[in-house]
Write a protein that holds these residues in place. Structure first.
Motif, PDB file in Angstrom:
ATOM      1  N   ASP A  18     -24.482 -10.736 -11.258  1.00 27.05           N
ATOM      2  CA  ASP A  18     -24.943 -12.058 -11.701  1.00 27.05           C
ATOM      3  C   ASP A  18     -24.383 -13.173 -10.836  1.00 27.05           C
ATOM      4  N   THR A  19     -23.134 -13.037 -10.386  1.00 27.15           N
ATOM      5  CA  THR A  19     -22.544 -14.054  -9.505  1.00 27.15           C
ATOM      6  C   THR A  19     -23.321 -14.132  -8.203  1.00 27.15           C
ATOM      7  N   TRP A  23     -25.397 -17.322  -6.675  1.00 27.50           N
ATOM      8  CA  TRP A  23     -25.223 -17.849  -5.315  1.00 27.50           C
ATOM      9  C   TRP A  23     -26.578 -17.948  -4.610  1.00 27.50           C
ATOM     10  N   ILE A  24     -27.448 -16.973  -4.835  1.00 32.97           N
ATOM     11  CA  ILE A  24     -28.790 -17.016  -4.239  1.00 32.97           C
ATOM     12  C   ILE A  24     -29.577 -18.177  -4.849  1.00 32.97           C
ATOM     13  N   ASP A  25     -29.532 -18.298  -6.175  1.00 34.66           N
ATOM     14  CA  ASP A  25     -30.274 -19.374  -6.857  1.00 34.66           C
ATOM     15  C   ASP A  25     -29.794 -20.757  -6.430  1.00 34.66           C
ATOM     16  N   SER A  30     -28.833 -16.758   1.083  1.00 33.56           N
ATOM     17  CA  SER A  30     -30.284 -16.587   1.110  1.00 33.56           C
ATOM     18  C   SER A  30     -30.579 -15.097   0.996  1.00 33.56           C
ATOM     19  N   ALA A  31     -31.701 -14.803   0.415  1.00 35.49           N
ATOM     20  CA  ALA A  31     -32.103 -13.417   0.233  1.00 35.49           C
ATOM     21  C   ALA A  31     -33.570 -13.282   0.609  1.00 35.49           C
ATOM     22  N   LEU A  39     -34.502  -7.526  -3.676  1.00 32.87           N
ATOM     23  CA  LEU A  39     -33.787  -8.589  -2.980  1.00 32.87           C
ATOM     24  C   LEU A  39     -32.687  -7.988  -2.118  1.00 32.87           C
ATOM     25  N   VAL A  40     -32.587  -8.468  -0.886  1.00 30.25           N
ATOM     26  CA  VAL A  40     -31.532  -8.030   0.030  1.00 30.25           C
ATOM     27  C   VAL A  40     -30.939  -9.251   0.724  1.00 30.25           C
TER      28      VAL A  40
END
Length: 132
Positions: A18-19, A23-25, A30-31, A39-40
């Motif tokens: 979730d962390t 960070w992506i959100d 970036s993913a 997602l990678v």
């Protein structure tokens, strides 16, 4: 270019899935999506975030030193005989084991629950790469 899934990234950084998603959100990471639609994260970007996020934990243990590999933690186990001792510490997600004299253990007052600082000076560090 190494691409890491969310769980792999979380495990490597010692945080929850979730962390990493937060960070992506938030744009901190970036993913993209791989061929299977998962997602990678690019390995280089994750490494840069790891360096940015890394900080020496604040602790009153220890003093100024030239050693760079210093790990504050809790003593979890002490095994002593007349001459030598084995001291195990939990330093964040890492276990550090030290062999020292029993005299040093007694002088430092080391016992399970003690807060201590492991300082590592190694002449050999082995780096391995995961297969795949």
């Amino acid at each position: 270019m190494a691409l890491l899934r969310i769980k792999e990234a979380a495990d490597l950084l010692g945080v929850s899935d979730d962390t990493v998603r937060r960070w992506i959100d938030s744009g901190a990471l970036s993913a993209s999506k791989d061929g299977a639609g998962r997602l990678v994260i690019e390995g280089r970007e994750l490494a840069a975030l790891a360096v940015e996020q890394a900080r020496t934990p604040h602790t009153e243990v220890g003093s100024a030193s030239s050693a760079r590999n210093r790990f504050p933690g809790l003593v979890t186990r002490v095994v002593t005989d007349k001459v030598m001792a084995q001291v195990e510490m939990q330093c964040g997600p890492f276990t550090v084991v030290s062999l020292m004299s029993s005299e040093a253990v007694h002088e430092l007052g080391l016992e399970p629950g003690s807060v201590a600082l492991a300082s590592v000076k190694a002449t050999t560090v082995v780096v391995e790469r995961a297969a795949g």
